[in-house]
Design an enzyme around this catalytic site. Structure first.
Site, PDB file in Angstrom:
ATOM      1  N   GLU A 150       0.825  -1.215   0.000  1.00 48.98           N
ATOM      2  CA  GLU A 150       0.000   0.000   0.000  1.00 48.98           C
ATOM      3  C   GLU A 150       0.859   1.266   0.000  1.00 48.98           C
ATOM      4  O   GLU A 150       1.800   1.397   0.784  1.00 48.98           O
ATOM      5  CB  GLU A 150      -0.942   0.017   1.203  1.00 48.98           C
ATOM      6  N   GLU A 244     -12.784   1.816   3.029  1.00 52.79           N
ATOM      7  CA  GLU A 244     -12.088   1.760   4.316  1.00 52.79           C
ATOM      8  C   GLU A 244     -12.472   3.006   5.121  1.00 52.79           C
ATOM      9  O   GLU A 244     -11.642   3.888   5.347  1.00 52.79           O
ATOM     10  CB  GLU A 244     -10.576   1.709   4.063  1.00 52.79           C
TER      11      GLU A 244
HETATM   12  O1  LIG Z   1      -4.965   3.075   4.743  1.00 48.47           O
HETATM   13  C1  LIG Z   1      -4.477   2.527   5.702  1.00 48.47           C
HETATM   14  C2  LIG Z   1      -3.944   3.318   6.835  1.00 48.47           C
HETATM   15  O2  LIG Z   1      -4.164   4.675   6.689  1.00 48.47           O
HETATM   16  C3  LIG Z   1      -4.348   1.026   5.728  1.00 48.47           C
HETATM   17  O3  LIG Z   1      -5.062   0.492   4.662  1.00 48.47           O
HETATM   18  C4  LIG Z   1      -4.800   0.290   6.965  1.00 48.47           C
HETATM   19  O4  LIG Z   1      -5.615   1.050   7.781  1.00 48.47           O
HETATM   20  C5  LIG Z   1      -3.663  -0.274   7.760  1.00 48.47           C
HETATM   21  O5  LIG Z   1      -2.821  -1.028   6.932  1.00 48.47           O
HETATM   22  C6  LIG Z   1      -4.120  -1.167   8.915  1.00 48.47           C
HETATM   23  O6  LIG Z   1      -4.799  -2.298   8.449  1.00 48.47           O
HETATM   24 MN   LIG Z   2      -5.897   1.929   3.144  1.00 51.39          MN
END
Ligand SMILES: O=C(CO)[C@H](O)[C@H](O)[C@H](O)CO
Ligand SMILES: [Mn+2]
Length: 289
Positions: A150, A244
């Site tokens: 990510e 998310e």
């Molecule tokens: O965008 C994120 C953090 O800002 C991530 O996707 C998750 O929250 C993190 O890896 C915890 O799972």
């Molecule tokens: Mn994220």
């Protein structure tokens, strides 16, 4: 394209049990639930088997998210912490596979969120991160798992802040099951163009997080959703789009995500569910799937 939601939307702790949420997200109409893998090693095999069965019964795909801890992560300058990171991932991936999970995303190469009271060594952390991910990629591949790296904003990580950096990193790792992961919340801070960033990731895009600029559910803010959807269609993205949202204060989730005000407007659980359902309809319409 499959649509999902991170169960942490309803929770305060990464350690919260995710099993009960499978039926809930199925009823809300989602295809995917993302679960936190931070504490999966504390689940018993019987618990994991029951969760896997529930996912089958509810026709739900699971994906996993993780923010590795500072005590065990792959790019530490301390060899013992790197070794602990590798051991942690091998155990975590083994348990993640028991749920038939094919995608794990997050700053897998690093720890999260980064402690900036310490000196930043971007070059060293990058190099050790590439080596660390390279070192666990085959283990993950043998379990059928894609590692999705990510790209985060500058306040949460210093190694990968843009899609271009994510692509360069993943190309250096050079493993078929290591992909780039983007998140609209982070892109909104770092990218000049949402569309260009998605096109830069192109076929390497393995996972996609959505949320408004304040992490409300998609559709409640001013993100350029049409541009994002057009770019995802242009690159023929067929992976998961997982919203998310983080709207609640309190607990480890509230403090890690820096939620210092109630973004739910006092919503009860029924209202949070309704917001998620509306956002899913919006996401399917504007992003596809
Ligand atoms: O965008 C994120 C953090 O800002 C991530 O996707 C998750 O929250 C993190 O890896 C915890 O799972
Ligand atoms: Mn994220």
């Amino acid at each position: 394209m499959k649509h999902g939601i991170y169960y942490s939307y309803w929770e305060h702790e990464w350690s919260a049990k995710f099993g009960p949420y499978i039926e809930k997200v199925a009823k809300l109409g989602f295809d995917v639930i993302e679960v936190a893998a931070h504490h999966i090693n504390e689940y018993s095999d019987a618990e994991l088997a029951a969760i896997k069965q529930s996912a089958i019964d509810n026709n739900i795909i699971l994906t996993a998210g993780i923010g590795p801890s500072k005590n065990s992560y792959l790019s530490s300058p301390d060899a013992a912490v790197r070794a602990a990171g590798k051991a942690f991932f091998e155990q975590t991936l083994t348990n993640v596979a028991k749920l038939d999970i094919k995608t794990i995303g997050g700053a897998l190469h690093s720890y999260w969120p980064v402690d900036y009271s310490q000196t930043v060594d971007k070059e060293g952390d990058w190099a050790r991160g590439v080596e660390g991910i390279h070192g666990i990629a085959d283990f993950a591949n043998n379990l059928g798992i894609n590692l999705c790296i990510e790209v985060l904003n500058r306040f949460e990580n210093h190694v990968l802040n843009t899609a271009a950096e994510g692509v360069a990193f993943v190309k250096q790792v050079d493993k078929p099951n290591v992909k780039v992961m983007l998140d609209t919340f982070h892109m909104n801070i770092e990218e000049d163009s949402f569309g260009d960033a998605i096109r830069t990731a192109g076929t390497l895009l393995g996972h996609f997080h959505t949320g408004e600029s304040n992490r409300r559910v998609p559709g409640k803010g001013r993100m350029p959703w049409h541009e994002i959807g057009t770019a995802l269609r242009e690159i023929n993205y067929t992976g998961s789009v997982v919203m998310e949202p983080f709207v609640k204060t309190g607990g480890t989730i509230g403090s890690d995500i820096r939620v210092w005000r109630d973004l739910t407007n006092g919503a009860d659980e029924a209202k949070l569910d309704e917001d998620a359902r509306h956002s899913l309809a919006f996401s399917r319409f504007v992003l596809g799937g």
